[in-house]
Design a protein around this motif. Structure first.
Motif, short mmCIF file in Angstrom:
data_model
loop_
_atom_site.label_atom_id
_atom_site.label_comp_id
_atom_site.label_asym_id
_atom_site.label_seq_id
_atom_site.Cartn_x
_atom_site.Cartn_y
_atom_site.Cartn_z
N LYS A 184 0.83 -1.21 0.00
CA LYS A 184 0.00 0.00 0.00
C LYS A 184 0.86 1.26 0.00
O LYS A 184 0.53 2.25 -0.63
N TYR A 185 1.95 1.21 0.76
CA TYR A 185 2.81 2.38 0.85
C TYR A 185 4.21 1.99 1.29
O TYR A 185 4.48 0.83 1.64
N ILE A 186 5.09 2.97 1.24
CA ILE A 186 6.49 2.81 1.64
C ILE A 186 6.73 3.75 2.81
O ILE A 186 6.29 4.91 2.77
N VAL A 187 7.40 3.28 3.83
CA VAL A 187 7.77 4.14 4.95
C VAL A 187 9.28 4.31 4.95
O VAL A 187 10.03 3.33 4.90
N SER A 188 9.72 5.56 4.98
CA SER A 188 11.16 5.84 5.05
C SER A 188 11.43 6.71 6.28
O SER A 188 10.63 7.57 6.64
N VAL A 189 12.57 6.46 6.92
CA VAL A 189 12.95 7.21 8.12
C VAL A 189 14.34 7.79 7.92
O VAL A 189 15.14 7.27 7.13
N SER A 190 14.63 8.87 8.65
CA SER A 190 15.89 9.57 8.37
C SER A 190 16.58 10.07 9.62
O SER A 190 16.02 10.02 10.73
N ALA A 191 17.78 10.57 9.43
CA ALA A 191 18.63 11.01 10.53
C ALA A 191 18.13 12.28 11.20
O ALA A 191 18.60 12.62 12.28
N ASP A 192 17.20 12.99 10.56
CA ASP A 192 16.65 14.19 11.19
C ASP A 192 15.38 13.90 11.99
O ASP A 192 14.72 14.82 12.46
N GLY A 193 15.04 12.63 12.16
CA GLY A 193 13.89 12.25 12.96
C GLY A 193 12.59 12.14 12.20
O GLY A 193 11.56 11.79 12.78
N ALA A 194 12.60 12.40 10.90
CA ALA A 194 11.36 12.39 10.12
C ALA A 194 10.96 10.97 9.73
O ALA A 194 11.80 10.11 9.49
N ILE A 195 9.64 10.75 9.65
CA ILE A 195 9.05 9.51 9.15
C ILE A 195 8.11 9.90 8.03
O ILE A 195 7.13 10.63 8.26
N LEU A 196 8.39 9.46 6.80
CA LEU A 196 7.57 9.81 5.66
C LEU A 196 6.89 8.57 5.09
O LEU A 196 7.53 7.52 4.96
N LEU A 197 5.61 8.69 4.78
CA LEU A 197 4.84 7.60 4.19
C LEU A 197 4.51 7.97 2.76
O LEU A 197 3.89 9.01 2.50
N TRP A 198 4.92 7.11 1.82
CA TRP A 198 4.74 7.35 0.40
C TRP A 198 3.70 6.39 -0.16
O TRP A 198 3.69 5.20 0.18
N LYS A 199 2.85 6.88 -1.03
CA LYS A 199 1.87 6.03 -1.68
C LYS A 199 2.59 5.11 -2.66
O LYS A 199 3.40 5.55 -3.46
N TYR A 200 2.29 3.82 -2.57
CA TYR A 200 2.90 2.86 -3.50
C TYR A 200 2.30 3.08 -4.89
O TYR A 200 1.08 3.18 -5.04
N PRO A 201 3.13 3.19 -5.93
CA PRO A 201 2.61 3.47 -7.28
C PRO A 201 1.56 2.45 -7.72
O PRO A 201 1.77 1.25 -7.59
N GLY A 202 0.43 2.97 -8.19
CA GLY A 202 -0.63 2.10 -8.66
C GLY A 202 -1.61 1.67 -7.60
O GLY A 202 -2.65 1.11 -7.90
#
Length: 570
Positions: free
Chosen positions: A550-568
């Motif tokens: 359904k989606y991709i979750v990416s996390v980073s060194a600045d503390g952010a958590i981003l949820l991306w819509k999976y294509p299609g």
């Protein structure tokens, strides 16, 4: 996308579905829009607009580095944001149309950092203040609510100008020594100050009410309602982290508080009680995992804590706190009965996923901290990796945890562990430039993969006959599991290490993320980038594709958590 290849620039764009995070280090970065329906705040290189009722988020993309200041015009029609950049380079100011959520103009004059912005009351002018590297000598920014810097001798006093009085005869300033000052705008003389007992760690934010009373935010996390004449504290609350923003909703019946701990609170003026409405990590996020078979929950780990999130609402459900310790890796046991975690004090800790109660601790699991962890699908074994390079296999019973074997072939920290579905084989990636495939039934090495890199991540293809790896050399390697031979080598990034990767359950696509701040989706067979996600301003540390794609979750060194819509995905 300066760090993308020409082919990648032609790739599709991943749509940002949601962002969990708030940069509480930006002074006055939290703003309640004049329509009283939206909050605006910075997160990395993005400005987030959140509907207070529905929690729906809209994103203003355009900055190439961290947003350093945000301001909204008095009419609410315009938003302006400034950023930081490298010393000597131009730092952009972007003017946005609030209603259309579109970029109207990009202004490039200052260098290094935009320190402050202010709209004129009639929306016709925008004033900007550069940072120290820009050569700016301005002391005050006098239009609208902005962070002020008033230098007096060797000490810097930080002031927050929220409202002049109705007759514009006075303004209020807070100092790093814990005072509130009232200054006459005509003769520029201080007419009053207080309180007698100074605020601890300085006054970092001020909010002037129509009654003449003042709400004070401090570096110690105190939010106090003070009498407008003598600054005596009438009510106070305590929040987590130093206060960096105070913003009023409407006529002041409600206001919001932003803190350095990257938390947002809503406060009712009459009751003067705080309600925590937004939380996130304030330090680097080291890992992200989903429970087996569900996309509604995921867990992240950082310094001091593990957090479990509910994805439909992007809301924190559980926080497990181990003070002054850092969690490097986490895993949900497949039966859903525990979360296992790897810590820098050399311990493996297991917690109940609903209550967060500690189930057991394996002390002295590794001498230089536990850096990677994984569990077999039958939940009877844990494989851990340490900072010293050892791989250890643990037998897990209902009441017992037994060390079965120590595998000592790596000579540097183990960065990633993946276990085959049958639980009889695993692969470990290490910063020593090797990936080793182990038989964890007979405790022997089966194959070793060598490359001129520090391996950061490794994945089995779902059919388990191939591996993909990456690390500091920015290359993505395909390898045969049977004999460890190289199959294919791709350029994964033009700049910086690749730190995380994950592959879909059908093996058709995989995703990578790293120091170039880009989330890239690849076609496994073609070896080409199909989609790119732009939104992180910190180095991406890990990323995962949720079960069901359904989606991709990416996390980073600045503390952010981003949820991306999976294509299609609808």
């Amino acid at each position: 996308m300066a760090t993308a290849t020409p082919e990648e620039r032609e790739a599709g764009r991943l749509e940002l579905r949601a962002a969990i995070g708030f940069n509480g280090h930006v002074a006055s970065g939290l703003i309640c829009h004049p329509d009283n329906k939206h909050l605006l705040y910075p997160l990395g290189c993005t400005v987030v607009i959140q509907d207070l009722a529905s929690k729906k988020q809209t994103f203003l993309h355009g900055h190439t580095n961290n947003v350093s200041c945000v301001v909204v015009s008095s009419s609410g029609n315009y938003v302006a944001s400034g950023q930081v950049t490298f010393m000597g380079f131009k730092a952009d100011i972007i003017l946005w149309d609030f209603q259309k959520k579109e970029l109207l103009a990009r202004l490039s004059l200052h260098k290094g950092k935009i320190e402050g912005l202010a709209f004129s009351p009639n929306d016709l002018y925008l004033v900007s203040l550069g940072g120290r590297d820009d050569g700016s000598s301005a002391s005050f920014l006098c239009w609208g609510p902005q962070t002020q810097y008033c230098r007096r001798g060797p000490r810097q006093h930080r002031a927050r100008l929220w409202d002049k009085t109705d007759d514009d005869n006075y303004f209020y300033a807070g100092t790093s020594t814990g005072d509130v000052l009232k200054v006459n705008t005509s003769n520029k003389l201080m007419t009053n100050f207080g309180p007698q007992k100074k605020f601890s760690l300085g006054v970092t934010a001020l909010l002037l009410l129509k009654t003449g009373d003042v709400i004070v935010g401090t570096g110690g996390g105190t939010v106090a309602l003070c009498n407008g004449s003598n600054y005596r504290v009438m009510k106070n609350i305590h929040v987590q982290g130093g206060v960096t923003s105070l913003t009023r909703r409407g006529q002041g019946h409600q206001f919001f508080v932003g803190t350095k701990a990257c938390q947002i609170y809503r406060v009712n003026y009459t009751a003067f009680k705080e309600e925590l409405i937004t939380t996130c990590h304030s330090e680097a996020v080291h890992d992200v995992v989903f429970p087996f078979g569900t996309s509604d929950l995921f867990a992240t780990c950082s310094k001091d804590d593990i957090r479990v999130w509910h994805t439909p609402e992007n809301r924190e459900l559980l926080r497990i706190v181990i003070p002054n310790m850092t969690c490097y890796a986490i895993e949900f046991m497949r039966d859903g009965k525990s979360i296992i975690s790897a810590w820098n004090d050399g311990k493996i800790r297991a917690f109940m996923p609903e209550s967060g109660r500690e189930m057991y601790v394996i002390n002295n699991a590794h001498s230089l901290g536990v850096t990677a962890i994984a569990a077999t699908s039958d939940c009877k074994r844990i494989v851990s990796g340490g900072g010293e390079g050892q791989v250890r296999v643990w037998a897990i019973g209902e009441k017992t945890r037994k060390l079965e074997v120590i595998l000592k072939e790596h000579i540097s920290a183990v960065s990633c562990i993946k276990i085959k579905k049958n639980g009889k084989e695993c692969v470990t990636a290490s910063l020593d430039g090797t990936c080793i495939i182990w038989d964890i039934g007979r405790f022997t090495r089966k194959q070793m993969i060598l490359a001129n890199t520090l391996f950061k991540c490794v994945c089995y293809h779902p059919e388990e006959y191939q591996l993909i790896t990456s690390g500091t050399d920015r290359r993505i390697g395909y390898w045969e599991v049977y004999d460890g031979s190289a199959i294919r080598d791709l350029e994964g990034s033009l700049s910086g290490s690749i730190n995380g990767m994950d592959i879909t359950s059908d093996g058709a696509r995989f995703v990578t993320g790293g120091d170039d701040h880009l989330v890239k989706m690849w076609d496994y067979n073609e070896g080409t980038v199909t989609h790119i996600g732009v939104g992180h301003s910190g180095n991406i540390t890990r990323l995962k594709i949720c079960p069901g794609n359904k989606y991709i979750v990416s996390v980073s060194a600045d503390g952010a958590i981003l949820l991306w819509k999976y294509p299609g995905c609808p």
